[in-house]
Design an enzyme around this catalytic site. Sequence first.
Site, mmCIF file in Angstrom:
data_model
loop_
_atom_site.group_PDB
_atom_site.id
_atom_site.type_symbol
_atom_site.label_atom_id
_atom_site.label_comp_id
_atom_site.label_asym_id
_atom_site.label_seq_id
_atom_site.Cartn_x
_atom_site.Cartn_y
_atom_site.Cartn_z
ATOM 1 N N HIS A 6 0.705 -1.101 -0.130
ATOM 2 C CA HIS A 6 -0.106 0.066 -0.036
ATOM 3 C C HIS A 6 0.831 1.128 0.140
ATOM 4 C CE1 HIS A 6 -3.636 -2.413 1.978
ATOM 5 N NE2 HIS A 6 -3.083 -2.962 0.951
ATOM 6 N N GLU A 14 1.048 3.767 2.003
ATOM 7 C CA GLU A 14 1.739 4.061 3.214
ATOM 8 C C GLU A 14 3.252 3.070 3.520
ATOM 9 O OE1 GLU A 14 -1.242 3.245 2.421
ATOM 10 O OE2 GLU A 14 -2.934 4.311 3.754
ATOM 11 N N CYS A 19 -5.803 1.540 6.052
ATOM 12 C CA CYS A 19 -6.225 0.208 6.159
ATOM 13 C C CYS A 19 -5.691 -0.270 7.518
ATOM 14 C CB CYS A 19 -6.039 -0.855 5.123
ATOM 15 S SG CYS A 19 -4.463 -1.570 4.992
ATOM 16 N N CYS A 73 -2.146 -0.978 7.536
ATOM 17 C CA CYS A 73 -1.037 0.186 7.550
ATOM 18 C C CYS A 73 -1.412 1.055 8.722
ATOM 19 C CB CYS A 73 -1.522 1.139 6.045
ATOM 20 S SG CYS A 73 -0.965 0.345 4.594
#
Lengths: 180, 180
Positions: free
Chosen positions: A35, A37, A79, A82
């Site tokens: 992701h 992040e 999410c 993360c």
Amino acid sequence: MQNPLNSSRCVIVENGKVIGSGSNRVNETRNATRHAEMEAVDMILAPWTPSECPEAGSIKEQLTKKFGECELYVTCEPCIMCAAALAILGIKKVYYGCGNDRFGGCGSILPLDTDGCGGCGNSSSGEDDGDSAKRRGFECVGGILADEGIALLRGFYEQGNPNAPRPHRPVRAQDSSLAD
Amino acid sequence: MQNPLNSSRCVIVENGKVIGSGSNRVNETRNATRHAEMEAVDMILAPWTPSECPEAGSIKEQLTKKFGECELYVTCEPCIMCAAALAILGIKKVYYGCGNDRFGGCGSILPLDTDGCGGCGNSSSGEDDGDSAKRRGFECVGGILADEGIALLRGFYEQGNPNAPRPHRPVRAQDSSLAD
């Protein structure tokens, strides 16, 4: 900002300066954990690997101090994975655009920003440094340019996914003037 | 099994064969997100990167099927970040040794094994493939050789951490016969 391979974008800012950035590379890498992040965090940590930065000792203290001064800006609410990673690293503050009521870790599904993720704010799986009993979260502000964030994601989804085994939507030809 | 730089270990098994393994590399890499589970997952995904495996299309379906047949064995209950990542990847089953009542993501702090992590079982941050509404977790069995797991972790902590800025415990000289 449109790209056929990713959607969510992220920057990490320290004292007003962008020191890390990332975009969602799940489709590009075929790794569902990559992701935006995680990409931005790894960009910041890269110069601190032992090969790049051999001296130990005060490194952990420096990294804890560094992330404690950093703010992260991201298109969509982080999410659960993360948000937990950001709590582990001890990020100071997160700003996000649109919320994510299906897998958001900053209140939509789980409030890891306010609750932290157990004692891992100063620790990691199996690596207890002795002061990990406290639960540490991070400051969080959502809804920043939320409509624009939703429009960005909608534009991404409307393109279709050329890597999907059975695309749910037809893949549109890309307008190169819009690609990064 | 003792090493001054890491403690928790992990293997991923597919049809009775170990196809991935990892150990906690937080101290070694100075990246607080590099838990044993993330290392093992990345080992499995490495051959599937576009540079190693250029054809797309059915890759995602193959990976979903692959992780859906995999079982993960790990010393200590996966933390919230790792449990979320395993739910995202769609792992079939997790076996762990000792529980972790401070940051465990398989029941101790959050039950991501039974609840999943929102809709991300088939998706990822901002990368909706259209069927991510369902919540998907994974089967999970804890307490496997729990006493041995606790003894392993205790041995690690008793060594002290040579990279800690202000060690909580004195660092002991390593017995090379015990190191990997």
